[in-house]
Design a protein around this motif. Structure first.
Motif, PDB file in Angstrom:
ATOM      1  N   ASP A 236     -93.859 108.740  27.595  1.00  0.00           N
ATOM      2  CA  ASP A 236     -92.647 108.812  27.617  1.00  0.00           C
ATOM      3  C   ASP A 236     -91.884 109.917  28.350  1.00  0.00           C
ATOM      4  N   THR A 237     -91.937 110.744  28.591  1.00  0.00           N
ATOM      5  CA  THR A 237     -92.345 112.170  29.543  1.00  0.00           C
ATOM      6  C   THR A 237     -91.512 111.402  31.199  1.00  0.00           C
ATOM      7  N   GLU A 238     -92.847 111.339  31.389  1.00  0.00           N
ATOM      8  CA  GLU A 238     -92.715 110.771  32.843  1.00  0.00           C
ATOM      9  C   GLU A 238     -92.368 109.474  33.203  1.00  0.00           C
ATOM     10  N   ILE A 239     -91.724 108.634  32.052  1.00  0.00           N
ATOM     11  CA  ILE A 239     -91.186 107.333  32.702  1.00  0.00           C
ATOM     12  C   ILE A 239     -90.127 107.097  32.320  1.00  0.00           C
TER      13      ILE A 239
ATOM     14  N   ALA B  46     -98.762 110.784  37.726  1.00  0.00           N
ATOM     15  CA  ALA B  46     -98.734 110.614  39.680  1.00  0.00           C
ATOM     16  C   ALA B  46     -97.102 110.347  40.256  1.00  0.00           C
ATOM     17  N   PHE B  47     -97.445 108.742  39.418  1.00  0.00           N
ATOM     18  CA  PHE B  47     -95.701 108.106  40.373  1.00  0.00           C
ATOM     19  C   PHE B  47     -94.422 109.087  40.049  1.00  0.00           C
ATOM     20  N   ALA B  48     -94.900 110.036  38.689  1.00  0.00           N
ATOM     21  CA  ALA B  48     -93.466 110.615  38.557  1.00  0.00           C
ATOM     22  C   ALA B  48     -93.276 112.222  39.366  1.00  0.00           C
ATOM     23  N   LEU B  49     -94.469 112.635  39.887  1.00  0.00           N
ATOM     24  CA  LEU B  49     -94.051 113.859  40.946  1.00  0.00           C
ATOM     25  C   LEU B  49     -94.192 113.308  41.816  1.00  0.00           C
ATOM     26  N   TRP B  50     -94.771 112.213  42.749  1.00  0.00           N
ATOM     27  CA  TRP B  50     -94.137 111.401  43.798  1.00  0.00           C
ATOM     28  C   TRP B  50     -92.206 111.155  43.374  1.00  0.00           C
TER      29      TRP B  50
ATOM     30  N   GLU C 140    -102.431 118.086  44.075  1.00  0.00           N
ATOM     31  CA  GLU C 140    -103.628 119.014  43.235  1.00  0.00           C
ATOM     32  C   GLU C 140    -103.757 117.515  42.632  1.00  0.00           C
ATOM     33  N   MET C 141    -103.086 117.421  41.666  1.00  0.00           N
ATOM     34  CA  MET C 141    -102.437 116.518  40.494  1.00  0.00           C
ATOM     35  C   MET C 141    -103.178 114.992  40.981  1.00  0.00           C
ATOM     36  N   LEU C 142    -102.101 115.014  42.653  1.00  0.00           N
ATOM     37  CA  LEU C 142    -102.213 112.862  42.794  1.00  0.00           C
ATOM     38  C   LEU C 142    -104.336 113.045  43.084  1.00  0.00           C
TER      39      LEU C 142
END
Ligand code: BGC
Length: 785
Positions: free
Chosen positions: A355-358, A443-447, A465-467
């Motif tokens: 919920d947070t990232e997307i 990964a999508f959210a950080l990109w 590092e996360m990706l």
């Protein structure tokens, strides 16, 4: 509920409850919750009722009751309850006659008020005005004020009020009993310590009682009881006199960043907390409220969206979403995430989901990137738990928990859930084991954050590092199919939780493929341009070897393709072969989840029915991988089968309907999405507001009707206003520039105006795409749409 009671400068700022109904306490408790991201205070009334839920949460203070339960956010001591007695009898709206009743949350100021005129069963008539706020200025501080006027006769009023630590989380007591003290006969203090995580809570409160402006004589009775410290003050009110009680409280915990270190001492925490209370209470309720309102003014200055709509409700809904997004988010501390119910209820135990990232993060990424960064850093701090989960499941890299709590907790999804109507047993929750897509959502959210902000520092310290770790995880999940000569991802749950243990969920496979492809791209970038980062991560993660795996596998990952006959992408390997039933009854349901009155989850698994947007979200996140024809074909197939039983569904469908140019449908879906908490269902918010749905309202406005997207690292703005709207105004940040966007519509002619708010002399020109054409501007741009 009444949303139209705000007038003039308060128009569309007021959420009001116009009648009291003891059967529906939860609705306003949650919707009118107060907070500041550190504290969340559910808005239970001062006087107590059966069925009420009093919650005070401090973000990040998770505790695990025992080994049979997962960790949850404990319900701290209550300071909101006040027992009021009139001539010895308890004030309760369940008795007597209510002459006037209105409770209002002012979204602009964050103040909650309740006006009541009430006649007791014995004929005493009183007027009450209750007010309260949680300060946005001093994160520890809560202010309350009660005005009680004797309207028709003299009367004895008694107020019992203090700190009550007898609360639980639906029966679970998370605290050891700590010391209780009353200092100088007026400063009350209660200490609680969580049973497993050993977090100290220090709660302080002080009262001031005045009649017609004069301080009341006579000392209150002091009571210390089990987990409770209160004062009882008796006051004689003559007819027409007004009693004003001000109660200022604060909460500190040993988890607060300032105290969470090796030299921590409870004594220091107690002293600091009490000192803070003593100095703050001198400002009085009004002074403290004004300080908080100033901070709210800054919030509205920064986030404000203006919608000129035939429906005033639309403007109110976006403000409601903004308000809750602010009070639910621990912007003060990067060790914490956002709970699926914010800090407004015990639902989902305070845990963070995709919920947070997307759903929520895009709002912060586009309007307050510093907060977005903190939320992503929280995921970085949980990476060891994700590595542990991967290892335990036989994978490599980072397998993020489906539900996440404190940074070291790892997976915290409970194992048992709602009743199975066939067996009568609790249903097993598989999400914690196999709902893997959360890792690529992160990964999508950080990109997305990186592309929108250009924050290299974040990427170097955390993002790469996360990706890479997430890509390693996916590469290790792939199973080779000898028959098909391709890699599969088997035994998962996709976003649609009505399909468990499926193979090759389209969303999961595409997002895994996307993650590995991005990791390959950025492997080259860091190797060529950032040798220091490359060197460090190569040692830490075995990057070169991971890269060889990615390269050898990425093109062989099975990506479900549109069927030739109708362009439908199979949601998973078996979805399209399942039984099709008439879903009309469930599509038209009043309350979500009605299908479970007739079927259990196992049966639902075998029907072509979806809980929420699944394959269709791909068309939003990875928009330019698919043609409009494919989008439309899948929309036509899946929309009628999607029950929107999750609050995460309607907003995405609204945005997709915009993309497909069906603005009427987009608007009606938006209206439904905006009513998930605000709507007429009086029970649906009992466990707390729906955080993702609120993020979805923002995305519906800005990314749906506003048409804002980041595609392949570039900005695109393609607004399409519904017929009800004549103007939309909103801010976004793009690569460090604040842009003010205005879309106007006059007789179907739409115009887009963009103004760059931040202008430094050597600012680079901004390039973006509008309706398929590229534009470049420095200060201002106007496009006829
Ligand atoms: C939804 C999930 C969501 C969770 C928390 C579930 O009902 O299906 O997608 O993450 O609620 O909001």
């Amino acid at each position: 509920m009444d949303y139209a009671s705000g007038e003039n400068e308060l128009k569309n700022w007021i959420i009001a409850e116009t009648g009291f109904n003891p059967d529906y306490l939860g609705k306003c408790e949650a919707m009118m919750a107060l907070g500041n991201g550190y504290l969340g205070l559910r808005s239970a009334t001062e006087e107590s009722y059966v069925g009420e839920v009093r919650n005070l949460f401090v973000a990040g203070t998770f505790n695990r009751f025992d080994e049979y339960e997962v960790t949850e956010l404990p319900n701290g001591a209550d300071i909101t309850r006040m027992d009021i007695r009139i001539n010895g009898k308890r004030f309760s709206l369940e008795n007597g006659k209510i002459r006037k009743y209105k409770r209002m949350l002012n979204l602009k100021t964050g103040e909650l008020t309740r006006h009541i005129r009430w006649v007791s069963p014995r004929g005493e008539e009183l007027e009450f005005v209750f007010r309260r706020f949680v300060s946005l200025n001093n994160l520890h501080c809560i202010g309350m004020r009660a005005e009680i006027t004797a309207m028709n006769q003299d009367m004895e009023v008694s107020i019992e009020s203090g700190i009550n630590g007898q609360l639980t989380n639906t029966g679970v007591q998370h605290f050891h009993e700590g010391e209780k003290r009353i200092f100088e006969k007026k400063y009350l203090q209660l200490i609680q310590t969580t049973t497993q995580s050993k977090i100290d809570f220090v709660v302080n409160t002080v009262h001031q009682y005045r009649v017609d402006g004069k301080e009341v004589d006579g000392e209150p009775k002091m009571v210390i009881d089990r987990r409770k410290v209160v004062l009882i003050q008796d006051i004689k009110l003559n007819r027409g006199q007004k009693l004003v009680v001000e109660k200022i409280s604060n909460v500190y915990t040993s988890r607060d960043k300032e105290y969470d270190h090796g030299d921590y001492s409870l004594e220091v925490l107690r002293k600091d907390a009490l000192f803070n209370l003593k100095s703050e209470c001198k400002k009085g309720y009004e002074g403290l409220l004004q300080e908080s309102i100033k901070k709210w003014e800054e919030v509205w200055e920064k986030y404000s969206i203006c919608i000129d709509s035939l429906q005033d409700f639309d403007q109110l809904a976006i403000r409601f979403a903004h308000y809750h997004l602010v009070i639910m988010t621990p912007a003060h501390d990067h060790r914490m995430g956002i709970g699926a119910k914010g800090l407004s209820g015990e639902g989902y135990k305070g845990h963070s989901f995709w919920d947070t990232e997307i759903y929520i993060l895009p709002f912060f990424t586009y309007t307050d990137p510093q907060i977005a960064r903190k939320l992503l850093e929280y995921r970085y701090h949980t990476i060891d738990g994700a590595r542990k989960k991967a290892k335990e499941n036989g994978y490599e890299g980072a397998m993020y928990p489906w539900e996440s709590a404190w940074k070291d907790d790892g997976e915290v999804t409970p194992v048992w859930g709602a009743v199975d109507i066939v067996t009568g047993k609790a249903t097993k929750i598989w999400s914690g084991f196999i709902e893997k897509h959360i890792s690529s959502d992160i990964a999508f959210a950080l990109w997305q954050y990186y592309m929108i902000t250009g924050d290299e520092d974040f990427m170097e310290k955390y993002g790469y590092e996360m990706l890479f770790e997430i890509a390693k995880f996916w590469a290790s999940c792939l199973e080779w199919s000898e028959e098909k000569k391709e890699y599969h991802i088997n035994d998962v749950i996709g976003p649609d939780e009505y399909k468990e243990h499926v193979n090759n969920n389209a969303f999961t496979n595409y997002m895994a493929h996307w993650t590995i492809s991005k990791a390959i791209d950025y492997y080259h970038v860091v190797k060529e341009k950032k040798p220091e980062v490359y060197g460090r991560l190569n040692v830490l993660l075995g990057l070169d070897e991971a890269y060889r795996h990615w390269i050898s596998k990425v093109d062989k990952i099975y990506l479900p393709q549109p069927r030739q006959e109708d362009l439908v992408i199979p949601q998973d390997d078996t979805y399209l072969q399942k039984e099709i039933i008439d879903l009309t009854e469930y599509k038209n349901q009043k309350h979500v989840g009605s299908i479970f009155r007739d079927y259990n989850l196992e049966q639902v698994n075998n029907i072509q029915v979806s809980k929420q947007a699944d394959t269709l979200i791909l068309f939003y996140l990875l928009e330019n991988l698919f043609t409009k024809d494919i989008k439309r074909a899948n929309w036509n197939y899946y929309e009628p089968k999607t029950l929107h039983d999750s609050s995460l569904s309607l907003s995405i469908h609204s945005i997709l309907a915009c993309d497909l140019d069906d603005l009427e449908l987009a608007y009606s879906l938006f209206e439904r999405a905006a009513r998930i908490d605000l709507g007429p269902n009086m029970k649906s918010s009992d466990h707390g507001i729906h955080a993702a749905a609120l993020g979805g309202i923002w995305q519906g406005v800005v990314c749906g009707f506003g048409g804002v997207r980041m595609l392949n690292g570039e900005l695109r703005i393609d607004p399409k206003l519904p017929k009800e709207w004549s103007r939309l105004e909103f801010p976004i940040e793009w690569r460090g520039n604040r842009l003010h966007i205005v879309v106007t519509k006059d007789k179907e002619k739409q115009r887009l105006y963009i103004t760059r708010m931040s202008n430094h002399d050597n600012a680079q020109a901004i390039t973006l795409e509008v309706r398929g054409r590229k534009y470049t501007f420095k200060e201002r741009l106007m496009v006829n749409l």
